[in-house]
Design an enzyme around this catalytic site. Structure first.
Site, PDB file in Angstrom:
ATOM      1  N   ALA A 209      42.446  22.239  67.830  1.00  0.00           N
ATOM      2  CA  ALA A 209      42.845  21.337  66.807  1.00  0.00           C
ATOM      3  C   ALA A 209      41.717  20.062  66.870  1.00  0.00           C
ATOM      4  CB  ALA A 209      44.191  20.523  67.151  1.00  0.00           C
TER       5      ALA A 209
ATOM      6  N   SER B  91      42.772  25.343  60.845  1.00  0.00           N
ATOM      7  CA  SER B  91      41.861  24.946  59.901  1.00  0.00           C
ATOM      8  C   SER B  91      42.579  24.325  58.591  1.00  0.00           C
ATOM      9  CB  SER B  91      41.118  26.645  59.237  1.00  0.00           C
ATOM     10  OG  SER B  91      40.432  26.224  58.432  1.00  0.00           O
TER      11      SER B  91
ATOM     12  N   LYS C 109      40.855  22.717  52.658  1.00  0.00           N
ATOM     13  CA  LYS C 109      39.700  22.313  52.366  1.00  0.00           C
ATOM     14  C   LYS C 109      38.651  23.263  52.561  1.00  0.00           C
ATOM     15  CE  LYS C 109      40.884  17.331  52.413  1.00  0.00           C
ATOM     16  NZ  LYS C 109      42.509  17.713  52.401  1.00  0.00           N
TER      17      LYS C 109
ATOM     18  N   ASN D 171      47.649  19.008  53.515  1.00  0.00           N
ATOM     19  CA  ASN D 171      47.834  17.618  54.064  1.00  0.00           C
ATOM     20  C   ASN D 171      49.104  17.641  54.825  1.00  0.00           C
ATOM     21  OD1 ASN D 171      45.344  15.921  52.897  1.00  0.00           O
ATOM     22  ND2 ASN D 171      46.055  17.342  51.589  1.00  0.00           N
TER      23      ASN D 171
ATOM     24  N   GLU E  36      35.254  14.608  47.130  1.00  0.00           N
ATOM     25  CA  GLU E  36      36.615  15.051  46.886  1.00  0.00           C
ATOM     26  C   GLU E  36      36.685  15.814  45.592  1.00  0.00           C
ATOM     27  OE1 GLU E  36      40.241  12.167  47.583  1.00  0.00           O
ATOM     28  OE2 GLU E  36      39.054  11.381  46.097  1.00  0.00           O
TER      29      GLU E  36
END
Length: 628
Positions: free
Chosen positions: A374, A417, A420, A457, A553
């Site tokens: 992580a 993962s 994104k 998220n 973004e």
């Protein structure tokens, strides 16, 4: 009744009241009940016999109450079990009286008389204790507070079931005077007009806004625990549009053992408005993989890493190794877990995954059987400004761990993962896609099973948007949103970690597991909800400002690339992507390009981005995706 005065004299008052209950019980039975079917005719019982029976009953009752520690009870905490015990002990006491009367030659009163008297005495004992309990609780609740209609909180209760009934009784007894319960809202049309614990059901969810406005409701208690998350979300969104403070009972499983439902009420949180169903896990399969194994968690001090460690410890590994470069966060989770699992082997290791030699030393010393990876740089704008750091940490850190797993025969490696990594528009996402490529390629030539779990998220994680919004709201605003149309997938940290653990039960090697993130959430709507949850009004108390998309973004995230297909697993929220066809040799060529950048200390961001495009074909500039 005053709590202090009762506490001072309770050792005298309780035996006195029990004695009065005995006298009153005998009097009522002797004078009022004359049915010869129940007992011998009253006229056959002399006053002397009654007096002897009363004296015997008082002595025996109080002796038994003391032996069974009835006088040690705290009256305001007594429950139905205690009340049943008072009645049973009263009956036993009077049966003993009958036995003594028979031994000393008293023919009257009869056993039937004493049995009936025992039931009545027990009932009187319970009644006066209930009166004392009610008085004590009222005194505690109202001590020092003089409630009037002007300072009472007006309450609306959502749900007309068992939980509502218990909460209403609590408000009417131990919290008497503090709340003015206006009514109940329930979607069952057949219930409208009926009452729960004396409170009338006055409408359904469609009436909430009108009721709150007309009655000036201060607080809403959402008491429905057996409800699907879709309906819960819809009702709470309505409640959230009112000016009332909303309190929610948690999930049924959290309160099933709780007797104090009122105490279980909590503030409404953003998770309640996401409408996500709870995760169902096959804990037996997870336990069989983790129990008695040496497990390593990299990034163990981060949001995901911490929760991984918590949930892993539930299944009692042989040894848990928590690795992180940041000592403070690692120290905190180590203290927490060692407090909860004092007899388990838990080790905190300070190390940097970039340090190949250090990683190999750790693997040689501890021989981890399962590795959850992580550790990563995950902040998108920061990595746009520091791309070589993202490459060193995310790509080559992962590469070091993968090679260590292969050399020291680790059974399974799980890469954490991100969505994104799918068609990335930023360096961070592209590095995570490279990590996925590394583990899929390495799996083809290694005995270790390499897999990845991809999700979006997580609410409340370090650096995520929700803590930022909460901080901005606490500071009075404005709340900053990059774009009004930007959307993201969200899930809670415990949910994401639970699904990661479940995913590994399906792993055979080479898979990328994709978690079902539900429907994407507009960040603007999320900000609005948090403002409303804080009791503020958008545009009046606080504003939302739009700052423009940040470097790297994009407006929306995806869970799949065009060339990937999903396959189902045994779990409805976990899917597997179709493996990509490339080898470790292909990956090494890509890594060589980045080694050259690092070795030559190239800092030109455009050169790095062009190299990333060659190595990760799905990587694109944000303007190519956002339609700028």
């Amino acid at each position: 009744m005053n709590v202090d005065s009762f506490g001072k004299y309770r050792n005298f008052l309780l035996p006195l009241m029990d004695s009065i209950s005995v006298i009153l019980g005998y009097y009522l039975i002797s004078v009022l009940i004359t049915d010869s079917f129940l007992m011998d005719p009253i006229s056959a019982i002399t006053r002397n016999e009654i007096l002897i029976s009363i004296i015997l009953a008082i002595i025996i009752l109080q002796t038994i109450f003391r032996l069974t520690k009835r006088y040690s009870n705290i009256i305001r905490y007594e429950n139905n079990q205690d009340y049943i015990m008072y009645i049973l002990l009263s009956i036993i006491s009077l049966l003993i009286v009958s036995l003594i009367e028979d031994i000393i030659g008293m023919k009257n009163p009869s056993i039937k008389f004493n049995l009936t008297t025992g039931i009545l005495i027990g009932t009187l004992t319970v009644v006066y204790r209930l009166v004392i309990r009610y008085a004590l609780l009222s005194d505690i609740a109202n001590k020092g507070i003089n409630y009037t209609p002007e300072n009472q909180e007006k309450v609306l209760i959502i749900g007309g079931g068992y939980s509502a009934n218990n909460i209403i009784k609590t408000l009417q007894t131990s919290l008497k005077g503090k709340y003015n319960i206006i009514g109940i809202v329930d979607d069952n049309k057949k219930r409208i007009g009926y009452s729960v614990a004396g409170v009338k059901i006055i409408g359904n969810r469609k009436d909430i806004l009108k009721i709150c406005e007309n009655e000036e409701i201060d607080t809403i208690f959402f008491t429905i625990v057996n409800i699907d998350n879709k309906n819960k979300k819809e009702i709470l969104e309505i409640c959230n549009k009112t000016s009332a403070n909303v309190k929610v009972l948690p999930d049924l499983r959290e309160i099933i053992s709780s007797e104090n439902l009122y105490g279980s009420l909590r503030d409404i949180e953003i998770e309640d408005l996401l409408g996500r169903e709870p995760v169902e896990l096959d804990n037996n399969n997870i336990k069989s993989l983790i129990n008695n194994k040496v497990v390593l968690v990299t990034g163990g001090g981060g949001s995901i890493g911490e929760e991984l460690c918590r949930q892993i410890m539930i299944h009692h590994p042989k040894q848990l190794l928590m690795l992180d470069i940041y000592e403070n966060s690692l120290y905190n989770i180590e203290l927490e877990l060692k407090d909860n699992y004092p007899n388990d082997d838990i080790k905190a290791i300070i190390a940097n995954i970039r340090d190949k030699e250090r990683m190999f030393e750790i693997f040689e010393e501890y021989s981890p059987e399962i590795v959850f990876h992580a550790a990563a740089h995950k902040h998108v704008p920061l990595m746009e400004n520091n791309p070589t750091e993202a490459i060193k940490n995310n790509v080559f850190g992962t590469y070091n761990l993968v090679n260590a797993c292969d050399k020291y025969n680790t059974k399974r490696f799980i890469l954490i993962s991100t969505d994104k990594a799918v068609n990335p528009t930023n360096i961070m996402g592209a590095t995570k896609r490279l990590c996925e490529m590394i583990i899929q390629a390495k799996d083809k030539e290694s005995e270790t099973e390499f897999v990845a779990v991809r999700f979006g998220n997580v609410l409340g994680s370090n650096g995520s948007v929700v803590p930022l919004f909460k901080k901005q709201i606490a500071n009075g605003g404005p709340v900053t949103v990059t774009h009004k149309d930007i959307t993201r997938f969200f899930m809670t940290i415990p949910e994401a970690v639970a699904l990661v653990l479940q995913s590994i039960t399906y792993a055979k090697g080479g898979e990328i597991f994709v978690l079902n993130m539900g429907e994407p959430v507009k960040i603007y709507d999320l900000a609005k909800s948090l403002i409303e949850l804080s009791g503020l009004t958008l545009g009046k108390d606080i504003d939302i400002t739009f700052t423009g998309l940040r470097p790297g973004e994009k407006l929306y995230e995806e869970i799949l690339m065009d060339e990937e297909n999903l396959e189902g697993t045994g779990h409805e929220k976990i899917f597997i992507t179709e493996p990509m066809n490339f080898t470790m040799r292909d990956v090494e060529e890509k890594l060589d390009a980045f080694r050259e950048i690092i070795n030559k200390e190239i800092t030109d961001k455009q050169i790095i981005k062009e190299t990333m495009k060659k190595c990760v074909p799905t990587y694109k500039e944000p303007k190519e995706v956002n339609g700028e």
